[in-house]
Design a protein around this motif. Structure first.
Motif, PDB file in Angstrom:
ATOM      1  N   HIS A  59       0.832  -1.196   0.000  1.00 51.22           N
ATOM      2  CA  HIS A  59       0.000   0.000   0.000  1.00 51.22           C
ATOM      3  C   HIS A  59       0.878   1.262   0.000  1.00 51.22           C
ATOM      4  CE1 HIS A  59      -3.632   2.281   0.562  1.00 51.22           C
ATOM      5  NE2 HIS A  59      -3.127   2.852   1.653  1.00 51.22           N
ATOM      6  N   GLU A  60       1.907   1.274   0.823  1.00 53.88           N
ATOM      7  CA  GLU A  60       2.827   2.418   0.866  1.00 53.88           C
ATOM      8  C   GLU A  60       3.575   2.582  -0.449  1.00 53.88           C
ATOM      9  OE1 GLU A  60       5.405   2.087   4.256  1.00 53.88           O
ATOM     10  OE2 GLU A  60       3.726   2.069   5.678  1.00 53.88           O
TER      11      GLU A  60
ATOM     12  N   ARG B 213       1.246   4.234  -2.938  1.00 50.46           N
ATOM     13  CA  ARG B 213       1.166   5.670  -2.661  1.00 50.46           C
ATOM     14  C   ARG B 213       2.433   6.382  -3.112  1.00 50.46           C
ATOM     15  NH1 ARG B 213      -0.455   5.668   3.303  1.00 50.46           N
ATOM     16  NH2 ARG B 213       1.685   6.357   3.369  1.00 50.46           N
TER      17      ARG B 213
ATOM     18  N   GLU C  63       2.382   6.830  -6.857  1.00 54.18           N
ATOM     19  CA  GLU C  63       1.484   7.922  -7.247  1.00 54.18           C
ATOM     20  C   GLU C  63       2.152   9.273  -6.998  1.00 54.18           C
ATOM     21  OE1 GLU C  63      -2.076   7.337  -5.004  1.00 54.18           O
ATOM     22  OE2 GLU C  63      -2.654   5.538  -6.124  1.00 54.18           O
ATOM     23  N   ASN C  64       2.822   9.397  -5.851  1.00 55.95           N
ATOM     24  CA  ASN C  64       3.516  10.658  -5.543  1.00 55.95           C
ATOM     25  C   ASN C  64       4.630  10.928  -6.543  1.00 55.95           C
ATOM     26  OD1 ASN C  64       1.867  11.113  -3.347  1.00 55.95           O
ATOM     27  ND2 ASN C  64       3.314  10.268  -1.866  1.00 55.95           N
TER      28      ASN C  64
END
Length: 105
Positions: free
Chosen positions: A35-36, A39, A42-43
Motif C-alpha cells: 500500500h505504501e 502511494r 502515485e507521488n
C-alpha cells in the motif's frame, strides 16, 4: 488488519501455531508495504508531472531572458549613439578657442 490470536488462548502455542501467527504478521506487513509503495508511486508520478511543467516554464523564461538581454543591449547601443551625437554634434568653440564676445573670429 486484526490478527487472530485465538490459538494462544489455552496457554503455550505449538511451533506450528507460532509459525502461522508469524506468517500472518509477515503477510500484514507485506500488505502494508504494498500500500505504501502504491502511494509512493502515485507521488512520484505527480512529482514527475510537476517537474516536466516546471522544465517547460524554465525553458520559456530562459528564452525570454535571452530576448530581453538582446533588447537591453540594443537599447544601450542606441543610448550611447545618442549621447555621442549630442556631445560631438556641434562644437561649442571654434578651433578650441572660445568665441569672441563681439562675434568675430
Amino acid at each position: 488488519m486484526i490478527i487472530e490470536d485465538d490459538s494462544f488462548a489455552l496457554g503455550m502455542p505449538t511451533p506450528v501455531q507460532m509459525l502461522r501467527q508469524h506468517a500472518r504478521l509477515v503477510e500484514a506487513e507485506c500488505e502494508q508495504l504494498r500500500h505504501e509503495l502504491d502511494r509512493a508511486r502515485e507521488n512520484i508520478e505527480k512529482l514527475v508531472a510537476i517537474h516536466q511543467a516546471q522544465a517547460v516554464e524554465i525553458t520559456r523564461l530562459n528564452a525570454r531572458i535571452e530576448r530581453m538581454t538582446w533588447e537591453l543591449s540594443d537599447a544601450l547601443v542606441e543610448n550611447t549613439e545618442l549621447k555621442n551625437r549630442q556631445i560631438g554634434g556641434i562644437p561649442r568653440t571654434y578651433g578650441g578657442m572660445p568665441p569672441a564676445p563681439d562675434g568675430r573670429r
